[in-house]
Design a protein around this motif. Sequence first.
Motif, short mmCIF file in Angstrom:
data_model
loop_
_atom_site.label_atom_id
_atom_site.label_comp_id
_atom_site.label_asym_id
_atom_site.label_seq_id
_atom_site.Cartn_x
_atom_site.Cartn_y
_atom_site.Cartn_z
N ALA A 50 26.53 37.92 -20.60
CA ALA A 50 26.88 39.26 -21.08
C ALA A 50 26.58 39.39 -22.57
N GLN A 60 38.27 36.97 -26.11
CA GLN A 60 38.48 37.03 -24.67
C GLN A 60 38.42 35.65 -24.01
N LEU A 61 37.56 34.78 -24.54
CA LEU A 61 37.51 33.41 -24.01
C LEU A 61 38.84 32.70 -24.24
N VAL A 114 35.02 42.36 -19.36
CA VAL A 114 34.42 42.06 -20.66
C VAL A 114 33.04 42.70 -20.76
N GLU A 115 32.25 42.52 -19.73
CA GLU A 115 30.89 43.06 -19.74
C GLU A 115 30.88 44.58 -19.86
N GLU A 150 29.14 33.48 -17.33
CA GLU A 150 29.01 34.92 -17.19
C GLU A 150 29.17 35.62 -18.53
N LEU A 151 30.10 35.17 -19.35
CA LEU A 151 30.28 35.82 -20.64
C LEU A 151 29.13 35.52 -21.57
N GLY A 169 40.29 41.87 -19.18
CA GLY A 169 38.94 41.60 -19.67
C GLY A 169 38.41 42.72 -20.54
N ILE A 214 34.09 38.54 -27.56
CA ILE A 214 33.95 37.55 -26.50
C ILE A 214 34.72 36.28 -26.86
N CYS A 234 35.51 38.84 -16.12
CA CYS A 234 34.17 38.85 -16.72
C CYS A 234 33.53 40.23 -16.63
N TYR A 293 33.51 31.70 -16.12
CA TYR A 293 33.47 32.74 -17.14
C TYR A 293 32.62 32.36 -18.34
N SER A 294 32.49 31.07 -18.67
CA SER A 294 31.67 30.72 -19.83
C SER A 294 30.21 31.11 -19.58
#
Length: 201
Positions: A197, A176-177, A159-160, A193-194, A86, A173, A156, A190-191
């Motif tokens: 973020a 990463q997705l 990534v954050e 949470e991202l 991530g 992002i 996630c 994750y959609s």
Amino acid sequence: MAYDLTLRNALRELVNGNAEPLAELVELGYTGNLHETLQHYPEARKKMAKAIRTGKPLERREHPWERHLLDQRDWYLCGRVAYWIGRGMDDRWQDEKNVPDGATVWHYAASEWPENPSDGWPDVPRPAVSSLQKIWQATIRTPDSFRLLNMTHEFCLGVEHELPDIDDAVGFISHQLSKADRLGLMDSIYSKELSAALLKT
């Protein structure tokens, strides 16, 4: 030879790590069918030979309680691998890549498990980096739902935590997705949470 249920049950216990029933039968002289029964039970032959050599029919990791502790470790470390992915690290094995020693997701994650676990950590050793990579690959192929949930959450978080150092947050992002989708992570988690973020950037 008639099917010897008594010996068969004792050998089943041996395979599961308990040599006592078989030892008692041997002490009583109940061995008439032992050779013939072992001929049809290769796993029991293996465990019996090990017990004779070492005094223990099972390796430590083969005991049910040990397997539980190893599962706890692997659950945690798979999450940490997902975290570092991530953060933007490559998740492919990097033997031939020009990277510094110890600078792969496998090294970073494995180093987070203490060499001598104590104070609440499951008492199992840190895996070799190559072993952790194999554990990760096996988990990605057939993840259980709780492990997948943890891996998605850790991804996630990674990534954050990386976003403050990224100039193109939207592009990062998006990339990463795509990576999360390729890994089979839980898009319903994750959609959301991202997206949250991204709004913080």
